[in-house]
Design an enzyme around this catalytic site. Structure first.
Site, PDB file in Angstrom:
ATOM      1  N   GLU A  85       1.018  -1.109  -0.005  1.00 35.10           N
ATOM      2  CA  GLU A  85       0.268   0.038  -0.063  1.00 35.10           C
ATOM      3  C   GLU A  85       0.858   1.444  -0.071  1.00 35.10           C
ATOM      4  OE1 GLU A  85      -3.326  -0.008   2.696  1.00 35.10           O
ATOM      5  OE2 GLU A  85      -3.659   2.225   2.627  1.00 35.10           O
ATOM      6  N   LYS A 264      -8.143  -0.624  10.698  1.00 35.13           N
ATOM      7  CA  LYS A 264      -7.706  -0.981   9.553  1.00 35.13           C
ATOM      8  C   LYS A 264      -6.355  -0.086   9.443  1.00 35.13           C
ATOM      9  CE  LYS A 264      -6.727  -1.394   4.929  1.00 35.13           C
ATOM     10  NZ  LYS A 264      -5.638  -0.485   4.231  1.00 35.13           N
ATOM     11  N   ASP A 280       2.373 -15.180  11.444  1.00 35.13           N
ATOM     12  CA  ASP A 280       1.253 -15.239  10.924  1.00 35.13           C
ATOM     13  C   ASP A 280       0.266 -14.020  10.908  1.00 35.13           C
ATOM     14  OD1 ASP A 280      -1.504 -15.952  10.330  1.00 35.13           O
ATOM     15  OD2 ASP A 280      -1.107 -17.927  11.425  1.00 35.13           O
ATOM     16  N   HIS A 377      -1.555  11.522   0.082  1.00 32.87           N
ATOM     17  CA  HIS A 377      -1.340  10.210  -0.596  1.00 32.87           C
ATOM     18  C   HIS A 377      -0.951  10.277  -2.051  1.00 32.87           C
ATOM     19  CE1 HIS A 377      -3.683   7.225   2.351  1.00 32.87           C
ATOM     20  NE2 HIS A 377      -2.467   7.859   2.542  1.00 32.87           N
TER      21      HIS A 377
HETATM   22  C1  MEV Z   1      -6.260   3.483   4.872  1.00 32.86           C
HETATM   23  O1  MEV Z   1      -5.439   2.450   4.351  1.00 32.86           O
HETATM   24  C2  MEV Z   1      -6.138   3.695   6.297  1.00 32.86           C
HETATM   25  C3  MEV Z   1      -7.155   4.762   6.461  1.00 32.86           C
HETATM   26  O2  MEV Z   1      -8.265   4.917   6.007  1.00 32.86           O
HETATM   27  C4  MEV Z   1      -7.206   4.780   8.380  1.00 32.86           C
HETATM   28  C5  MEV Z   1      -8.157   5.695   8.767  1.00 32.86           C
HETATM   29  O3  MEV Z   1      -8.983   6.001   8.401  1.00 32.86           O
HETATM   30  O4  MEV Z   1      -8.048   5.930  10.173  1.00 32.86           O
HETATM   31  C6  MEV Z   1      -6.495   6.194   6.400  1.00 32.86           C
END
Ligand code: MEV
Length: 423
Positions: A85, A264, A280, A377
């Protein structure tokens, strides 16, 4: 792939017994692979991987990069991260830098007990519970004797509990200090031994005996502070950004939609480091998400609060991982990565991975509540767009530069730019 007569005759039967070249030939024939594709597969193939998994084809490569500036318990660490990513590593380094502007990250592991369960069917809960209470010592001894090497490493079975799951099912939970190993094999061996014994003694049916990925006794507690003025961006004052980060973490306590994305973001860093150290990551994912849902409501695993002129983050993260065992000896990069990170045992490994998670979370929240995620990004996304549409690494700077000026930076734009510069 068509299921035809040829397939029915079954050339795939006992595929795992075929030589590497026969397997490759069959795959190439059935998928119509080109010479170049075959070359790529062979180039990346590794004999050792063939021993690690079945039907091995090749090594699937992922980028590895280094997070810089992470201060954990007073020590600087460079942390290798394996991820596809864009911007994850840049963000983690940014979060690490912000947290090192305070006192750095404090990361504590007080124990690492991995648990497993023997599920018993159609036995009276009270009978199983009484039996386990009066035979606690014997059960722990039996577990240790089924895997005696664990005692040499200072680990062993530590406690056994009984839980009623329903009128029909009872769970006997065994907790094991698995030492430097993650311990899946150790604990499964122990559980099978005690399942057999309990089933014999009580004449009951055991449905299964298996490790649990719910790892609330193998957690790292991470915290860190950032002076609020360090959080200022061009458009937002530091104190405002700090309050918004605290708000964002509160929303992750209130709303499952946001909590899933909040977590995430943390796992972007955690998984990437877990992979770099040969662990793992599915076990870790499962541990973290079940931990996040343990109250019955799925929540963010970190929280941020403003105290005076400091923003403070706290997180408890289950990390059922090992420093030895598993694939760690087979994958060559694992030892190199541990040396780069300067970690020497499983506790340090957990402390560093937890710290990466907190830094990753801070960077994501800061971007979200100040400039928005897309701005930071953009450069990496344009690079990724250019590469996935055929740009070479030499062409990349020109393509990205022109994409940035384009009103519609998409695949068509990349193709048009490439056509022009190649002309
Ligand atoms: C993207 O991979 C992760 C984010 O969406 C995490 C978040 O929103 O806290 C930027």
């Amino acid at each position: 792939m068509q299921i035809d007569g040829d397939m029915m005759e079954n050339k795939w039967n006992q595929f795992y017994k075929k030589s590497y070249s026969d397997r490759l030939r069959l795959i190439a024939q059935s998928a119509g692979l080109s010479e170049d594709q075959l070359k790529l597969i062979k180039q990346n193939a590794d004999d050792k991987s063939g021993e690690l998994i079945e039907n091995s084809l090749t090594d699937y490569r992922l980028p590895e990069g280094i997070v810089t500036g992470l201060v954990v318990n007073g020590h600087q660490h460079l942390v290798p991260m394996v991820t596809e990513e864009p911007s994850v590593i840049a963000a983690a380094s940014n979060g690490a830098k912000l947290l090192s502007a305070g006192t750095g990250i404090t990361s504590v592991v007080s124990q690492k007990l991995i648990s497993g369960q023997v599920i018993i069917k159609n036995a009276k809960f009270e009978v199983v519970s009484d039996f386990v209470s009066s035979n606690r010592h014997k059960i722990l001894e039996l577990a240790d004797h089924s895997h005696p090497t664990i005692l040499k490493y200072g680990g062993g079975a530590k406690k056994v509990l009984v839980r009623k799951l329903s009128a029909q099912f009872t769970s006997v939970d065994l907790f094991v200090d698995t030492g430097e190993a993650m311990g899946a094999n150790i604990i499964n061996t122990m559980l099978e031994a005690i399942a057999n014994w309990i089933s014999e003694q009580l004449a009951v049916e055991t449905t299964m005996a298996i490790l649990s990925n719910f790892a609330d006794e193998a957690v790292v507690q991470v915290s860190g502070k950032v002076p609020v003025d360090k959080l200022a961006s061009k458009s937002v004052a530091g104190s405002v950004a700090a309050q918004r980060i605290a708000d964002a973490s509160e929303v992750a306590q209130l709303d499952i939609k946001r909590a899933a994305t909040h977590n995430k973001g943390i796992m972007n860093g955690v998984d990437a480091a877990v992979m770099a150290f040969g662990n793992d990551w599915r076990a870790v994912e499962s541990a973290v998400h079940s931990y996040a849902a343990q109250t019955g409501t799925y929540k963010g695993v970190s929280t941020w609060h403003v105290h005076g002129n400091q923003l403070e983050g706290k997180m408890i993260l289950p990390l059922p991982i090992g420093f030895v065992g598993g694939a760690s000896k087979v994958l060559d990069m694992v030892a190199v990565n541990k040396q780069i990170a300067q970690i020497h045992n499983v506790k340090e490994e957990m402390q560093v991975i937890g710290a990466v998670g907190l830094a990753q979370n801070l960077a994501a929240l800061k971007a979200l509540v100040t400039d928005g995620i897309q701005k930071g990004h953009m450069n990496l996304q344009l690079k990724s767009l250019a590469l996935s549409n055929g740009a070479t690494t030499q062409e990349l700077p020109t393509v990205v530069d022109q994409l940035r000026k384009s009103s519609n930076p998409d695949s068509t734009a990349v193709k048009d730019i490439l056509k022009t510069i190649r002309r």
